[in-house]
Design an enzyme around this catalytic site. Structure first.
Site, PDB file in Angstrom:
ATOM      1  N   PHE A   1       0.766  -1.287   0.075  1.00 33.03           N
ATOM      2  CA  PHE A   1      -0.086   0.085  -0.097  1.00 33.03           C
ATOM      3  C   PHE A   1       0.700   1.286  -0.025  1.00 33.03           C
ATOM      4  CE2 PHE A   1      -1.755  -3.347   3.244  1.00 33.03           C
ATOM      5  CZ  PHE A   1      -2.404  -3.804   2.307  1.00 33.03           C
TER       6      PHE A   1
ATOM      7  N   ILE B   1     -10.064  -3.168 -19.182  1.00 28.49           N
ATOM      8  CA  ILE B   1     -10.040  -3.826 -17.861  1.00 28.49           C
ATOM      9  C   ILE B   1      -9.240  -5.223 -18.164  1.00 28.49           C
ATOM     10  CG2 ILE B   1     -11.365  -4.944 -15.997  1.00 28.49           C
ATOM     11  CD1 ILE B   1     -10.988  -1.847 -15.511  1.00 28.49           C
TER      12      ILE B   1
ATOM     13  N   ASN C   1      -8.808  -8.064 -16.511  1.00 26.56           N
ATOM     14  CA  ASN C   1      -9.334  -9.121 -15.701  1.00 26.56           C
ATOM     15  C   ASN C   1     -10.436  -8.590 -14.931  1.00 26.56           C
ATOM     16  OD1 ASN C   1     -10.025 -11.077 -13.579  1.00 26.56           O
ATOM     17  ND2 ASN C   1      -8.162 -12.238 -14.275  1.00 26.56           N
TER      18      ASN C   1
ATOM     19  N   THR D   1     -10.068  -9.627 -11.101  1.00 26.73           N
ATOM     20  CA  THR D   1      -9.012  -9.086 -10.085  1.00 26.73           C
ATOM     21  C   THR D   1      -9.260  -7.728 -10.157  1.00 26.73           C
ATOM     22  OG1 THR D   1      -7.505  -8.775 -12.241  1.00 26.73           O
ATOM     23  CG2 THR D   1      -6.999 -10.652 -10.778  1.00 26.73           C
TER      24      THR D   1
ATOM     25  N   GLU E   1      -5.776   2.353  -6.862  1.00 25.54           N
ATOM     26  CA  GLU E   1      -5.948   3.319  -5.780  1.00 25.54           C
ATOM     27  C   GLU E   1      -7.157   4.191  -5.864  1.00 25.54           C
ATOM     28  OE1 GLU E   1      -1.791   4.789  -4.577  1.00 25.54           O
ATOM     29  OE2 GLU E   1      -1.571   3.986  -6.588  1.00 25.54           O
TER      30      GLU E   1
HETATM   31 MO1  MOS Z   1       0.912   3.432  -3.909  1.00 26.69          MO
HETATM   32  S1  MOS Z   1       0.372   4.349  -2.199  1.00 26.69           S
HETATM   33  O1  MOS Z   1       1.218   4.548  -4.730  1.00 26.69           O
HETATM   34  O2  MOS Z   1       2.135   2.497  -3.407  1.00 26.69           O
END
Ligand code: MOS
Length: 743
Positions: free
Chosen positions: A242, A633, A635, A638, A709
């Site tokens: 993340f 897209i 997949n 996912t 994100e």
């Molecule tokens: Mo992501 S927070 O751009 O690794």
């Protein structure tokens, strides 16, 4: 939760199961700290218990007497390590073990022993003596230093500005002027911040969960003062990142040095609470948002002033106004960002770093404006929708925001909403419906890949990208299978290893777009060699997949070879060719968002129902609908999983998550998974994900927009807007906990 994988629509790949699913559910997937070692030594960290001052003495005598202890590294015997550089966002320059202390939890020693237990016991016996100074914890703490971001952060020298926003606001028929705040958050990946180092002669191998193995390789080499060619970094699987594993942290070079000194492999598995201070985090932010509009809802002015916390030495800035200013036709725009330097560890990327706090503030303010205008919040966004950017005049490469709103609104049943706050009560429960926009810049980076096709149809794809849950193994296998006309089961994908051709940092949601563009190029080069240039740009080698084998065998026979291997480099438009050599040297270049010829963003619309108990103020989220448009897209399974995870995280930001700070000592209080609140299954109701078809031929050859994100961006505002609708109470500081509704 609704478990079905959405059916592919136009421009969407099949919902193939994850390439690495079996490995992960059987435990066969080997994470970096799982690598078997011969005769390893174990490391345990000692961290500072003050946030500011000086380490005057570090007494290791008693610790060294613990049976099994091999050595203890402190600032007194690690001077040979060079300091790393602050990488502008995913790293820190605070990497000396002292004597100067910049933040609570700074590493001051590393104990090495034959067993983990001995290392831990000895670590508790290291005695540190400090000359402490009063630390500044956060906003409003005495002693913080406030600076304009444009003067301290080279990447943020210019922030969006258009026309005379103050004048436009003064002349607006309806205005909003409101302040919002978001808390400190920590990534808390399930996989801890482990590092394992093994030397063979002068060659170092580092096993560490990483979002950028080439960055890590070059960064470690720099700190150790050795040739990067001697460093090999490996990260085949990452157990949650993340953003927290994007940059090098101080620990890696320490473990490498220890392994060298001991002439033994060394493994470090830091504790959960150490992870709060030895890596990065999402800093708390504050916002003042002013919006001006005409009676009909048309925006005339947008002024957004943000403040963000950073460390004393490193100017980490997210400045989400760089993204928010392009979201609608705002008229005049004025933005400003302040950096508040405190005695804290350096913050860094955390999922959707710029947009999560800034879009929460903006999308809340827009809802407040809709209330003031007595206008439906979806219609307010429609009135201000645009395909030409108001700040730069550039066209959007594609923009499906209102298609997302319309599909999500229909799926949610938004038409049934009574706009009056507190009007939708059911028994003891106040029902509220809210919505907000999700937005994330489409990024792409310079990238390389190697693809090999054997005459029997076996394919191997190699690129040093990173599987951080994004599904990159799966989509690369799908792309190669489709492009070379072989069955999916014939494709092997290898990633996460600095011996492979480099790929960008797995950050900014660029991985799929970047790596697919390079793999596509390599596959097409193979096709050109095998079948002649005429077929290179075409759809697939065969129509169905059945005939591929025979065709391939014949073509290989004609070509007189048994294998074809192609290495490809892809440099996105607007990026300099030297980006490739820089990538080999550990510097990842990305472009996108509002930087190029087109405005490139993925968009979405999120609708949330909250139920708030009239007496206890318990807050529930029984259902959510998110509709998202992210170009092609690869997949649908996912992709759905990324969106679903994002919205769950959005609920976390809205209602649960916050790192609590001891303001007097500048220390984190709830640095464990018992006290750091995140939603559990029982906190999440129905989640419906709608994949909106979108074709974008401008973003990149693959037509892919990053989506990892996107979905956690609109959720917090949508929840806050729903809470207002349920209760008539506008909470402007996250997280929204029940005590904030006891008014
Ligand atoms: Mo992501 S927070 O751009 O690794």
């Amino acid at each position: 939760m609704n478990a079905a994988a959405p059916e592919p629509k136009a421009n969407m790949g099949k919902p193939e199961p994850r390439y690495d699913a079996r490995l992960k559910v059987t435990g066969e997937a080997r994470y970096p700290s799982d690598v078997p070692l011969k005769n390893p030594a174990f490391a345990f960290l000692v961290t500072s218990s003050i946030a500011r001052g000086e380490l005057t003495r570090i007494d290791t005598g008693e610790a060294r007497a613990v049976p099994g202890v091999l050595d203890i590294l402190t600032h007194e015997n690690t001077a040979e390590l060079d300091s790393g550089k602050f990488g502008g966002g995913a790293s820190t320059s605070i990497d000396k073990l002292g004597p100067e202390i910049f933040h609570d939890g700074q590493i001051i020693a590393m104990v090495l022993a034959d067993t983990f237990e001995a290392a831990r016991e000895a670590a508790y016996k290291v005695k540190a003596t400090y000359a402490p100074a009063q630390p500044s914890a956060t906003f409003d703490s005495p002693g913080v230093k406030v600076e304009d971001a444009t003067t301290v952060s080279p990447q943020h020298k210019e922030l969006p500005h258009k026309g005379d926003a103050a004048a436009a606001l003064a002349g607006a028929e309806v205005t909003i002027d409101a302040e919002y705040g978001t808390p400190t958050q920590h990534h808390n990946p399930m996989e801890l911040f482990t590092t394992t180092c093994v030397w063979e002669g002068d060659k170092l191998t580092v096993y560490e969960p990483s979002q950028f193995v080439y960055g890590l390789k070059n960064g470690v080499a720099q700190r150790l003062g050795i040739d990067p060619g001697k460093v090999h970094t490996v990260s085949h699987f990452v157990g949650g990142a993340f953003g927290s594993k994007g940059g090098m942290t101080p620990r890696t070079a320490l473990v490498a040095l220890a392994a060298k000194k001991l002439n033994r492999p060394v493994k470090l598995v830091p504790t959960r609470d150490q992870g709060f201070t030895i890596a990065t985090y999402r800093a708390e932010t504050r916002h003042r948002v002013r919006l001006g509009a005409r009676r009909d809802g048309k925006f005339v002015a947008y002024i957004h002033e943000g403040s963000e916390v950073s460390s004393r030495p490193d100017p980490y800035v997210v400045a989400g106004v760089k993204e928010s200013a392009h979201l609608y036709a705002f008229g005049a725009v004025q933005t400003k960002v302040d950096i508040v330097r405190a005695d804290r560890n350096t913050p860094g990327y955390m999922r959707s770093p710029p947009v999560v706090p800034y879009i929460y503030a903006l999308e809340s303010a827009i809802d407040e404006l809709a209330v003031k205008l007595d206008m439906d919040p979806v219609e307010l966004r429609r009135v201000n929708d645009t395909t030409v950017d108001g700040v730069t005049g550039k066209p959007w490469s594609s923009r499906s925001l209102m298609a997302c709103y319309d599909e999500a609104a229909a799926a949610f049943g938004w038409k049934q909403r009574n706009p009056q706050p507190k009007s939708m009560r059911e028994g003891d429960w106040l029902v509220g419906w809210g919505c907000a926009t999700a937005v994330y810049p489409t990024h792409i980076g310079a990238v390389t890949a190697r693809v090999r096709l054997l005459s029997d149809g076996q394919v191997r794809v190699q690129t040093a990208t990173h599987e951080i849950g994004n599904g990159v193994y799966t989509v690369l296998a799908q792309l190669a299978s489709e492009r070379l006309g072989v069955p999916l089961s014939s494709v092997t994908v290898e990633v996460g290893d600095s011996d492979m051709p480099p790929a960008p940092v797995a950050g900014g949601s660029n991985s799929t777009a970047s790596t697919c563009s390079a793999v596509l190029k390599a596959c097409d080069a193979i096709r050109a060699k095998l079948f002649g240039a005429a077929t290179a740009g075409g759809p697939g080698i065969t129509e169905g997949r059945g005939g591929a084998g025979e065709q391939l065998a014949e073509a290989f026979k004609r070509a007189g070879v048994s294998a074809i291997e192609e290495y490809a480099e892809f440099v996105p438009p607007g990026v300099k060719p030297e980006a490739i050599s820089q990538l080999y040297a550990g510097k990842s270049t990305q472009t996108g968002g509002a930087e190029g010829e087109y405005i490139m963003y993925a968009l979405g619309a999120e609708f949330i129902e909250v139920r708030i108990h009239a007496l206890t103020r318990e807050i529930r989220v029984p259902r959510m609908v998110g509709a998202f448009a992210g170009g092609r897209i690869m997949n649908t399974r996912t992709a759905r999983s990324q969106y679903l995870g994002g919205m769950v995280w959005g609920v976390s930001s809205a209602l649960h998550e916050a790192t609590e700070l001891d303001r007097k000592r500048a220390r984190y209080i709830n640095d464990n998974l018992a006290d750091y609140l995140v939603p559990v299954n029982a906190d999440i109701g129905e989640v419906e994900i709608v994949l909106v078809s979108e074709q974008d031929d401008e973003v990149n050859p693959a037509g892919v927009k990053g989506i990892g994100e996107l979905a956690n961006v609109g959720t917090a505002a949508a929840v806050a807007n729903a809470v207002y609708h349920a209760t008539g109470i506008r909470v402007r500081e996250l997280p929204i906990r029940l005590e904030k509704l006891l008014v």
